[in-house]
Write a protein that holds these residues in place. Structure first.
Motif, mmCIF file in Angstrom:
data_model
loop_
_atom_site.group_PDB
_atom_site.id
_atom_site.type_symbol
_atom_site.label_atom_id
_atom_site.label_comp_id
_atom_site.label_asym_id
_atom_site.label_seq_id
_atom_site.Cartn_x
_atom_site.Cartn_y
_atom_site.Cartn_z
ATOM 1 N N LYS A 1 0.864 -1.326 0.004
ATOM 2 C CA LYS A 1 0.037 -0.013 -0.102
ATOM 3 C C LYS A 1 0.881 1.275 -0.071
ATOM 4 O O LYS A 1 1.735 1.294 0.776
ATOM 5 N N PRO A 2 0.474 2.141 -0.943
ATOM 6 C CA PRO A 2 1.190 3.555 -0.992
ATOM 7 C C PRO A 2 0.880 4.153 0.734
ATOM 8 O O PRO A 2 -0.177 4.130 0.829
ATOM 9 N N GLN A 3 1.880 4.859 1.075
ATOM 10 C CA GLN A 3 1.551 5.440 2.614
ATOM 11 C C GLN A 3 2.112 6.748 2.536
ATOM 12 O O GLN A 3 2.836 7.355 1.817
ATOM 13 N N ILE A 4 1.295 7.674 3.163
ATOM 14 C CA ILE A 4 1.672 8.967 3.697
ATOM 15 C C ILE A 4 1.966 8.900 5.156
ATOM 16 O O ILE A 4 1.107 8.545 5.905
ATOM 17 N N VAL A 5 3.198 9.198 5.675
ATOM 18 C CA VAL A 5 3.358 9.393 7.008
ATOM 19 C C VAL A 5 4.091 10.682 7.373
ATOM 20 O O VAL A 5 4.682 11.398 6.713
ATOM 21 N N SER A 6 3.663 11.181 8.643
ATOM 22 C CA SER A 6 4.427 12.253 9.175
ATOM 23 C C SER A 6 5.817 12.031 9.430
ATOM 24 O O SER A 6 6.292 10.913 9.867
ATOM 25 N N VAL B 1 11.373 4.940 6.839
ATOM 26 C CA VAL B 1 10.610 5.704 5.533
ATOM 27 C C VAL B 1 11.660 6.175 4.836
ATOM 28 O O VAL B 1 12.738 6.793 5.122
ATOM 29 N N ARG B 2 11.439 6.003 3.237
ATOM 30 C CA ARG B 2 12.158 6.420 2.458
ATOM 31 C C ARG B 2 11.413 7.247 1.494
ATOM 32 O O ARG B 2 10.619 6.632 0.883
ATOM 33 N N GLU B 3 11.577 8.691 1.470
ATOM 34 C CA GLU B 3 10.663 9.518 0.731
ATOM 35 C C GLU B 3 10.512 9.042 -0.762
ATOM 36 O O GLU B 3 11.591 9.060 -1.422
ATOM 37 N N GLY B 4 9.466 9.072 -1.360
ATOM 38 C CA GLY B 4 9.173 8.708 -2.747
ATOM 39 C C GLY B 4 9.554 7.164 -3.136
ATOM 40 O O GLY B 4 9.178 6.756 -4.277
ATOM 41 N N GLU B 5 9.879 6.260 -2.062
ATOM 42 C CA GLU B 5 10.234 5.130 -2.267
ATOM 43 C C GLU B 5 9.458 3.994 -1.749
ATOM 44 O O GLU B 5 8.835 3.186 -2.261
ATOM 45 N N CYS C 1 10.251 -3.203 -1.003
ATOM 46 C CA CYS C 1 11.295 -2.637 0.259
ATOM 47 C C CYS C 1 11.049 -3.237 1.457
ATOM 48 O O CYS C 1 11.965 -3.738 2.144
ATOM 49 N N ALA C 2 9.758 -3.604 1.710
ATOM 50 C CA ALA C 2 9.458 -4.538 2.919
ATOM 51 C C ALA C 2 9.830 -5.936 2.854
ATOM 52 O O ALA C 2 10.629 -6.610 3.721
#
Length: 120
Positions: free
Chosen positions: A41-46, A55-59, A96-97
């Protein structure tokens, strides 16, 4: 409380996962983040310091500043409005996971750390 199958069904049906977090030093939310990654799932995290190792931005996610509703809204609309980007981010997140955060990778990392300690 949902059962594990019910919870995974929610992930399965989700187009994206949003994790608005407080800025903390501990890895708060890491289990949910890794589960969503494993589900592709694509995610948005603070941008919470506790998740920076994952977390890797955009990856594997989009990162927004903590407590910034405008940036969070912008990221949500970006993903909802771009099916291709959302799909690519989800696929990259799953890869990535598997490559970095699987049980096998964890065991290999742990074994390496033990070898280092034994050499000392």
């Amino acid at each position: 409380r949902l059962s594990d199958p019910e919870f995974r069904d929610l992930y399965d049906r989700a187009r994206l996962v949003v994790m608005p977090l407080h800025p903390v030093l501990t890895a708060g939310g890491v289990t949910a983040f890794l589960e969503a990654m494993a589900m592709g799932k694509p995610q948005i995290v603070s941008d919470s310091a506790g998740l920076r190792d994952y977390v890797r931005e955009g990856e594997n996610a989009l990162i927004v500043p903590c407590h910034d509703a405008v940036s969070l809204r912008r990221a949500i609309l970006q993903l909802l409005g771009d099916d291709g980007f959302r799909r690519r981010l989800g696929e990259s997140s799953r890869a990535c996971a598997q490559s970095l955060f699987s049980s096998r990778q964890f065991a290999a990392h742990l074994a390496g750390r033990f070898r280092e300690l034994l050499k000392r």
